[in-house]
Enzyme design. Sequence first.
Site, PDB file in Angstrom:
ATOM      1  N   ARG A  60      55.208   0.037  71.148  1.00 10.57           N
ATOM      2  CA  ARG A  60      55.833   0.707  69.998  1.00 10.57           C
ATOM      3  C   ARG A  60      54.945   1.808  69.421  1.00 10.57           C
ATOM      4  O   ARG A  60      55.432   2.771  68.851  1.00 10.57           O
ATOM      5  CB  ARG A  60      56.166  -0.328  68.920  1.00 10.57           C
ATOM      6  CG  ARG A  60      57.240   0.161  67.945  1.00 10.57           C
ATOM      7  CD  ARG A  60      57.704  -0.923  66.998  1.00 10.57           C
ATOM      8  NE  ARG A  60      56.689  -1.277  66.037  1.00 10.57           N
ATOM      9  CZ  ARG A  60      56.364  -2.526  65.690  1.00 10.57           C
ATOM     10  NH1 ARG A  60      56.987  -3.552  66.251  1.00 10.57           N
ATOM     11  NH2 ARG A  60      55.433  -2.756  64.799  1.00 10.57           N
ATOM     12  N   TYR A 113      69.416  20.419  55.382  1.00 13.32           N
ATOM     13  CA  TYR A 113      70.268  19.664  56.320  1.00 13.32           C
ATOM     14  C   TYR A 113      71.020  18.587  55.532  1.00 13.32           C
ATOM     15  O   TYR A 113      70.395  17.824  54.774  1.00 13.32           O
ATOM     16  CB  TYR A 113      69.328  19.035  57.354  1.00 13.32           C
ATOM     17  CG  TYR A 113      69.982  18.206  58.422  1.00 13.32           C
ATOM     18  CD1 TYR A 113      70.885  18.771  59.313  1.00 13.32           C
ATOM     19  CD2 TYR A 113      69.670  16.851  58.571  1.00 13.32           C
ATOM     20  CE1 TYR A 113      71.463  18.004  60.305  1.00 13.32           C
ATOM     21  CE2 TYR A 113      70.240  16.091  59.557  1.00 13.32           C
ATOM     22  CZ  TYR A 113      71.141  16.669  60.430  1.00 13.32           C
ATOM     23  OH  TYR A 113      71.713  15.903  61.412  1.00 13.32           O
ATOM     24  N   ASP A 185      61.216  21.585  57.011  1.00 14.10           N
ATOM     25  CA  ASP A 185      62.030  21.435  58.222  1.00 14.10           C
ATOM     26  C   ASP A 185      61.937  22.768  58.959  1.00 14.10           C
ATOM     27  O   ASP A 185      62.491  23.775  58.519  1.00 14.10           O
ATOM     28  CB  ASP A 185      63.475  21.090  57.855  1.00 14.10           C
ATOM     29  CG  ASP A 185      64.314  20.747  59.084  1.00 14.10           C
ATOM     30  OD1 ASP A 185      64.067  21.357  60.144  1.00 14.10           O
ATOM     31  OD2 ASP A 185      65.204  19.899  58.978  1.00 14.10           O
ATOM     32  N   LYS A 210      66.619  19.664  69.198  1.00 13.85           N
ATOM     33  CA  LYS A 210      67.139  21.021  69.327  1.00 13.85           C
ATOM     34  C   LYS A 210      66.317  21.797  70.365  1.00 13.85           C
ATOM     35  O   LYS A 210      66.511  21.620  71.536  1.00 13.85           O
ATOM     36  CB  LYS A 210      67.155  21.698  67.951  1.00 13.85           C
ATOM     37  CG  LYS A 210      67.799  20.835  66.843  1.00 13.85           C
ATOM     38  CD  LYS A 210      69.296  20.674  67.012  1.00 13.85           C
ATOM     39  CE  LYS A 210      69.916  19.571  66.166  1.00 13.85           C
ATOM     40  NZ  LYS A 210      69.680  19.609  64.743  1.00 13.85           N
TER      41      LYS A 210
HETATM   42  C1  PLP Z   1      69.807  18.501  63.760  1.00 13.02           C
HETATM   43  C2  PLP Z   1      68.919  18.714  62.606  1.00 13.02           C
HETATM   44  C3  PLP Z   1      68.223  17.646  62.025  1.00 13.02           C
HETATM   45  C4  PLP Z   1      68.392  16.235  62.494  1.00 13.02           C
HETATM   46  O1  PLP Z   1      67.984  16.045  63.805  1.00 13.02           O
HETATM   47  P1  PLP Z   1      68.614  14.886  64.724  1.00 13.02           P
HETATM   48  O2  PLP Z   1      67.756  14.884  65.911  1.00 13.02           O
HETATM   49  O3  PLP Z   1      70.036  15.277  64.961  1.00 13.02           O
HETATM   50  O4  PLP Z   1      68.524  13.620  63.932  1.00 13.02           O
HETATM   51  C5  PLP Z   1      67.366  17.934  60.987  1.00 13.02           C
HETATM   52  N1  PLP Z   1      67.206  19.181  60.525  1.00 13.02           N
HETATM   53  C6  PLP Z   1      67.863  20.226  61.050  1.00 13.02           C
HETATM   54  C7  PLP Z   1      67.632  21.595  60.504  1.00 13.02           C
HETATM   55  C8  PLP Z   1      68.745  20.023  62.095  1.00 13.02           C
HETATM   56  O5  PLP Z   1      69.426  21.069  62.603  1.00 13.02           O
END
Ligand code: PLP
Length: 397
Positions: A60, A113, A185, A210
């Site tokens: 883990r 988000y 973010d 992403k």
């Molecule tokens: C998609 C996204 C998230 C969340 O990511 P996941 O892998 O889908 O949980 C957070 N912040 C932004 C800006 C995003 O586009």
Amino acid sequence: MALKGNFRRDTIITHAGLDPESNHGIVNPPVYHASTITFSSVAAWDEAHKPGYKGYIYGRYGTPTHRAFGEAVAATEGGHGCIAWPSGFAAVVGAILAFVKSGDHILMVDSAYFPNRRFCDNFLKNMGIETTYYDPLIGGGIRDLIRPNTKIVYTESPGTGTFEIQDIPAIADEAHKKGCVVLMDNTWSGGLFFNAFKHGVDVSIQAATKYIVGHSDAMLGTTTCTEATLPAVEASFKALGYSVGPDDIYLGLRGLRTMHVRLRGHQENALKVASWLETRAEVARVLCPALPSFPGYRLWKRDFTGCSGLFSVLIKEQPKPAMDAFLDTLRIFRMGASWGGYESLALPVSNVLHRSAVPWTEKGTLVRLHIGLEDADDLIADLEAGLSRLTQVAKAA
Ligand SMILES: *Cc1c(COP(=O)(O)O)cnc(C)c1O
């Protein structure tokens, strides 16, 4: 790390975290499928539980595959260390929980988000942690919102769906004066087109799902930290009981190696498509930070070194059937949540336009586009067919 020295970003992203010497010269680290890690003596077991132990203890907490990924992302972003999470949102939640306790207060950007808002308004509230949403364009004005119990200033730039560029250095300056940590973010830039740490960020969060993974085939999150913030984030990761599967972490590492090349491809196509959209009569505005017409352009130019493939287009007010016909006509662009893969996507944005500090009042429909790695002229032709169909249906209505 095999390659030592002072190298530029593209070299770092291709080599950081690799160690072929310890693995028969094989370029990539093995994908360790591990839960139990065994020890052959009590002394070795005891050693493994001393502070500063550099080996592995339990699946883990990660294997050499996880470590290679973490080192590579940290080096790419210019941070001290990186922790991987099972999704981007898990990284968001884990980073926030690392710095707050009951009775604290956080400042959350209004354009974050959307699930962040749900987390703050329900989960954090129930834990006795209060959230204030602030105008993404507030800049140094953030100082007036910081209270004695404010622990986190959370930023996301550009903003989700609407692409506001935040003045991160100005916000970070004020936050640090009052002892707050600055979380960002940084998903849009892939951690590559925006150097979070040079601009005062303490934890750079990415939905690695992403651009790092980049192929729409795994969920993954990252928190890249400074030396000062890493221990708290590490403790949060351990406390929450998350673990990232071996194949997903490997897909993240595999994706990362070509991210800089892909991002340049996304950028080239996005600029072409965005500029073309600006010439269309059906379009009110294109919300892309790299267009000089965009209000955030000046800050983007000052702080970012590139533009990724995600932006929005505001279509002039139309009857719903015409908007639907536009999206339904697209053949290359498919509709889907998420983005950052090699493929183009289109999505109506209304569901993420939740704002409380600064309500969104512009007329028309926002469509978020992710510009993939297809031929840009094919993408333009696809959008052109969609817009013609929109006009046809609007006239008939
Ligand atoms: C998609 C996204 C998230 C969340 O990511 P996941 O892998 O889908 O949980 C957070 N912040 C932004 C800006 C995003 O586009």
